[in-house]
Structures are given as structure tokens and as C-alpha cells.
Design a protein around this motif. Structure first.
Motif, PDB file in Angstrom:
ATOM      1  N   GLN A 176     -10.476 -13.662  15.551  1.00  0.00           N
ATOM      2  CA  GLN A 176     -10.223 -12.510  15.357  1.00  0.00           C
ATOM      3  C   GLN A 176      -8.706 -12.421  14.889  1.00  0.00           C
ATOM      4  OE1 GLN A 176     -11.896  -9.557  16.598  1.00  0.00           O
ATOM      5  NE2 GLN A 176     -10.303  -8.846  14.918  1.00  0.00           N
ATOM      6  N   MET A 177      -7.977 -13.521  15.174  1.00  0.00           N
ATOM      7  CA  MET A 177      -6.373 -13.390  14.366  1.00  0.00           C
ATOM      8  C   MET A 177      -6.916 -13.824  12.893  1.00  0.00           C
ATOM      9  SD  MET A 177      -3.149 -16.010  15.058  1.00  0.00           S
ATOM     10  CE  MET A 177      -4.204 -17.364  14.637  1.00  0.00           C
ATOM     11  N   ALA A 178      -7.629 -14.581  12.498  1.00  0.00           N
ATOM     12  CA  ALA A 178      -7.948 -14.686  11.048  1.00  0.00           C
ATOM     13  C   ALA A 178      -8.424 -13.579  10.516  1.00  0.00           C
ATOM     14  CB  ALA A 178      -9.138 -15.827  10.824  1.00  0.00           C
ATOM     15  N   ALA A 179      -9.301 -12.879  11.050  1.00  0.00           N
ATOM     16  CA  ALA A 179      -9.811 -11.628  10.496  1.00  0.00           C
ATOM     17  C   ALA A 179      -8.852 -10.445  10.472  1.00  0.00           C
ATOM     18  CB  ALA A 179     -11.063 -11.121  11.514  1.00  0.00           C
ATOM     19  N   ASN A 180      -7.983 -10.578  11.700  1.00  0.00           N
ATOM     20  CA  ASN A 180      -6.823  -9.427  11.257  1.00  0.00           C
ATOM     21  C   ASN A 180      -5.929  -9.682  10.387  1.00  0.00           C
ATOM     22  OD1 ASN A 180      -7.796  -8.177  13.828  1.00  0.00           O
ATOM     23  ND2 ASN A 180      -6.289  -8.970  15.083  1.00  0.00           N
ATOM     24  N   ALA A 181      -5.714 -10.837   9.707  1.00  0.00           N
ATOM     25  CA  ALA A 181      -4.798 -11.461   8.909  1.00  0.00           C
ATOM     26  C   ALA A 181      -5.557 -11.337   7.398  1.00  0.00           C
ATOM     27  CB  ALA A 181      -4.386 -12.697   9.109  1.00  0.00           C
ATOM     28  N   ARG A 182      -6.806 -11.070   7.570  1.00  0.00           N
ATOM     29  CA  ARG A 182      -7.778 -11.214   6.262  1.00  0.00           C
ATOM     30  C   ARG A 182      -7.685 -12.373   5.463  1.00  0.00           C
ATOM     31  NH1 ARG A 182      -7.086  -4.962   3.876  1.00  0.00           N
ATOM     32  NH2 ARG A 182      -7.698  -3.963   5.964  1.00  0.00           N
ATOM     33  N   HIS A 237     -10.014 -16.463   5.750  1.00  0.00           N
ATOM     34  CA  HIS A 237     -11.305 -16.853   6.367  1.00  0.00           C
ATOM     35  C   HIS A 237     -10.998 -17.625   7.659  1.00  0.00           C
ATOM     36  CE1 HIS A 237     -13.158 -16.943   2.013  1.00  0.00           C
ATOM     37  NE2 HIS A 237     -13.022 -15.681   2.522  1.00  0.00           N
ATOM     38  N   GLY A 238     -12.163 -17.867   8.497  1.00  0.00           N
ATOM     39  CA  GLY A 238     -12.110 -18.213   9.626  1.00  0.00           C
ATOM     40  C   GLY A 238     -13.142 -19.124   9.943  1.00  0.00           C
ATOM     41  N   VAL A 239     -13.091 -20.438  10.513  1.00  0.00           N
ATOM     42  CA  VAL A 239     -14.235 -21.412  11.015  1.00  0.00           C
ATOM     43  C   VAL A 239     -14.047 -21.727  12.108  1.00  0.00           C
ATOM     44  CG1 VAL A 239     -14.997 -23.600  10.587  1.00  0.00           C
ATOM     45  CG2 VAL A 239     -14.409 -22.405   8.526  1.00  0.00           C
ATOM     46  N   ASP A 291     -22.164 -18.525  20.339  1.00  0.00           N
ATOM     47  CA  ASP A 291     -22.668 -16.812  20.230  1.00  0.00           C
ATOM     48  C   ASP A 291     -21.292 -16.410  20.113  1.00  0.00           C
ATOM     49  OD1 ASP A 291     -25.121 -17.709  20.157  1.00  0.00           O
ATOM     50  OD2 ASP A 291     -25.643 -16.757  22.145  1.00  0.00           O
ATOM     51  N   GLU A 292     -20.265 -16.490  20.542  1.00  0.00           N
ATOM     52  CA  GLU A 292     -18.826 -15.658  20.612  1.00  0.00           C
ATOM     53  C   GLU A 292     -18.366 -16.080  19.571  1.00  0.00           C
ATOM     54  OE1 GLU A 292     -15.494 -14.357  23.851  1.00  0.00           O
ATOM     55  OE2 GLU A 292     -16.627 -16.081  24.415  1.00  0.00           O
ATOM     56  N   LEU A 293     -18.211 -17.045  19.075  1.00  0.00           N
ATOM     57  CA  LEU A 293     -17.608 -17.465  17.627  1.00  0.00           C
ATOM     58  C   LEU A 293     -18.477 -17.013  16.649  1.00  0.00           C
ATOM     59  CD1 LEU A 293     -17.115 -21.294  18.403  1.00  0.00           C
ATOM     60  CD2 LEU A 293     -15.293 -19.455  18.635  1.00  0.00           C
ATOM     61  N   GLU A 294     -19.734 -16.795  16.543  1.00  0.00           N
ATOM     62  CA  GLU A 294     -20.471 -16.163  15.421  1.00  0.00           C
ATOM     63  C   GLU A 294     -20.443 -14.732  15.388  1.00  0.00           C
ATOM     64  OE1 GLU A 294     -24.332 -17.819  16.154  1.00  0.00           O
ATOM     65  OE2 GLU A 294     -24.004 -19.607  14.896  1.00  0.00           O
ATOM     66  N   SER A 295     -20.260 -14.361  16.573  1.00  0.00           N
ATOM     67  CA  SER A 295     -19.935 -12.569  16.561  1.00  0.00           C
ATOM     68  C   SER A 295     -18.542 -12.178  15.652  1.00  0.00           C
ATOM     69  CB  SER A 295     -19.530 -12.169  18.082  1.00  0.00           C
ATOM     70  OG  SER A 295     -18.489 -12.595  18.532  1.00  0.00           O
ATOM     71  N   LEU A 296     -17.851 -13.072  15.505  1.00  0.00           N
ATOM     72  CA  LEU A 296     -16.409 -12.969  14.451  1.00  0.00           C
ATOM     73  C   LEU A 296     -16.680 -12.744  12.944  1.00  0.00           C
ATOM     74  CD1 LEU A 296     -13.882 -11.457  16.032  1.00  0.00           C
ATOM     75  CD2 LEU A 296     -15.450 -12.921  17.601  1.00  0.00           C
ATOM     76  N   GLY A 297     -18.160 -13.376  12.652  1.00  0.00           N
ATOM     77  CA  GLY A 297     -18.175 -13.161  11.336  1.00  0.00           C
ATOM     78  C   GLY A 297     -17.759 -14.574  10.758  1.00  0.00           C
ATOM     79  N   PRO A 298     -17.501 -15.781  11.216  1.00  0.00           N
ATOM     80  CA  PRO A 298     -16.579 -16.487  10.286  1.00  0.00           C
ATOM     81  C   PRO A 298     -17.594 -17.345   9.151  1.00  0.00           C
ATOM     82  CG  PRO A 298     -17.482 -17.660  12.438  1.00  0.00           C
ATOM     83  CD  PRO A 298     -17.993 -16.260  12.384  1.00  0.00           C
ATOM     84  N   GLN A 299     -16.698 -18.035   8.335  1.00  0.00           N
ATOM     85  CA  GLN A 299     -17.360 -18.730   7.292  1.00  0.00           C
ATOM     86  C   GLN A 299     -18.430 -19.620   7.758  1.00  0.00           C
ATOM     87  OE1 GLN A 299     -16.496 -17.783   3.691  1.00  0.00           O
ATOM     88  NE2 GLN A 299     -15.674 -16.176   5.049  1.00  0.00           N
ATOM     89  N   ALA A 300     -18.144 -20.278   8.643  1.00  0.00           N
ATOM     90  CA  ALA A 300     -18.911 -21.391   9.366  1.00  0.00           C
ATOM     91  C   ALA A 300     -18.592 -21.492  10.728  1.00  0.00           C
ATOM     92  CB  ALA A 300     -19.028 -22.760   8.663  1.00  0.00           C
ATOM     93  N   VAL A 301     -19.495 -22.015  11.709  1.00  0.00           N
ATOM     94  CA  VAL A 301     -19.231 -22.500  12.914  1.00  0.00           C
ATOM     95  C   VAL A 301     -19.942 -23.961  13.026  1.00  0.00           C
ATOM     96  CG1 VAL A 301     -19.805 -22.221  15.471  1.00  0.00           C
ATOM     97  CG2 VAL A 301     -19.524 -20.124  13.981  1.00  0.00           C
TER      98      VAL A 301
END
Length: 217
Positions: free
Chosen positions: A171-177, A179-181, A191-201
Motif C-alpha cells: 500500500q505504501m508503494a501504491a501511495n508513492a506511485r 512498483h511493488g512486489v 491473497d492479501e498481497l495480491e489484493s494490492l495489485g503488485p507487479q508480482a507475488v
């Protein structure tokens, strides 16, 4: 995408410390005769600043009890210090990234004292171009840690990736615009990680190494 700055969370991402944090929270609750959170409740707050984490994991903790609780938590955590180690493959992954002249940083919910102790114990004091801790800026998922790191290192957001084991990191990565992994070998579930739409899990350090090395330098 070619990244020139890789920002890592610490606990549960580089260091295998999730169990120790959970156990210390639970033990401090027992010491103060407070309701003991489950392992999943205690692990969910990992990555937040310590006081924020404790207020979420132990709702009955009052302001008056907080100093005593922090004292007991730190005691139990330090008793487990000798057990703490980097995840297998982390040291080699960091060395390979450094060999490709990739800048690296740490954004963590740990205190500055705690991170400095962990960096010294693991021999990684000089591995990172910048580090930020929750007691010297805003806690995750506020993006300020990442903004400060990017300013210090001099890298634009589109060349940055944040690696973490919790939804707070992503969420911090998304807020800073940036990419997140997410990595699944730490505190939060896939499931909780994937819900944030990261580049990969990713499920392992070896998998993370391969993913990063194909996208840096």
C-alpha cells in the motif's frame, strides 16, 4: 521495466524475524495479563511502527500501560536476537544487485536503534544507499519513507520497486506511485498481497532474485 533503486522491507523480507516479533508481542501480553492475540493477529501488524502495531494487535492496551508493555516486548524480542538471521540467499542476492550497480535501500517499521543493530549484526551496514525507520518519519502505509529515500538517492518513481511481505508495504508503494512486489514467506498471505495489485507475488528468495536480476541494471 529497468529498476535502478530497489527498496526492501526488513522484517519478514530480508530477515527471518516474523516468529520472534509475534512471540514477543504474545509474551508481553502474558506478562501484563492482557488478552493474547493469535499469531495471525500479531503478524498482521508487522511493518507498522511499534506503537501503531501494538494498538492494533492489543486493543485493550492503554496509554498508561504502554511504557511497561514496550519494556517487556523489547526484552522478549532481544532474548530471541541470537536466533535472528537473514533468509537463505538474501546475502547473495544483495551482492549480485550491488555488482550490477543497483542502488538499494530499506524502509522498515523497526526503530532506528533496532535497524542499526540488525545491520551491524548481519554485516550489511554499507549495503544500502538509504534507510528509513518508523520512529524518524511517518509509518507505513504513508508514502513519506519512499519519498524521502527517492529524494536522498536521486531516483525517479518510475525506476523504483518496493519489496515487502505485508500489505502495508504494498500500500505504501501504491501511495508513492512506485512498483511493488510481495513475498509470501513473511507475515501476510498471498491473497492479501495480491489484493494490492503488485507487479508480482513471489514465494522464495531465489524467485525474488531471479525476478529482480531480469529487471535491473
Amino acid at each position: 521495466m529497468s529498476y535502478s533503486l530497489v527498496v526492501f522491507d526488513w522484517d519478514g523480507t530480508l530477515m527471518d524475524s516474523t516468529h520472534s516479533i509475534v512471540a514477543a508481542i504474545q509474551a508481553a501480553c502474558r506478562d501484563l495479563e492482557l488478552p493474547v492475540p493469535s499469531a495471525s493477529q500479531a503478524s498482521w501488524v508487522i511493518g507498522l511502527s511499534l506503537e501503531s502495531a501494538l494498538r492494533r494487535a492489543v486493543p485493550s492496551l492503554t496509554q498508561a500501560m504502554l511504557p511497561r508493555f514496550l519494556e517487556r516486548y523489547r526484552l522478549h524480542y532481544l532474548l530471541r536476537d541470537p536466533e535472528l538471521k537473514l533468509f537463505d540467499g538474501v546475502r547473495e542476492m544483495l551482492a549480485e544487485l550491488a555488482a550490477r550497480e543497483v542502488r538499494m535501500a530499506v524502509a522498515t517499521g523497526k526503530s532506528r536503534v533496532g535497524l542499526n543493530r540488525a545491520l551491524a549484526a548481519s554485516g550489511l551496514v554499507d549495503a544500502f544507499a538509504a534507510t528509513r525507520c518508523a520512529d524518524e518519519t511517518f509509518s507505513k502505509p504513508n508514502p513519506t519513507m519512499l519519498f524521502e529515500i527517492m529524494d536522498e538517492v536521486g531516483v525517479e518513481a518510475d525506476r523504483v520497486v518496493m519489496i515487502g511481505d505485508t500489505s502495508h508495504d504494498l500500500q505504501m508503494a501504491a501511495n508513492a506511485r512506485v512498483h511493488g512486489v510481495g513475498v509470501t514467506y513473511g507475515a501476510h498471505l498471498r491473497d492479501e498481497l495480491e489484493s494490492l495489485g503488485p507487479q508480482a507475488v513471489i514465494e522464495s528468495v531465489s524467485g525474488l532474485r531471479e525476478w529482480l536480476l531480469s529487471r535491473v541494471g
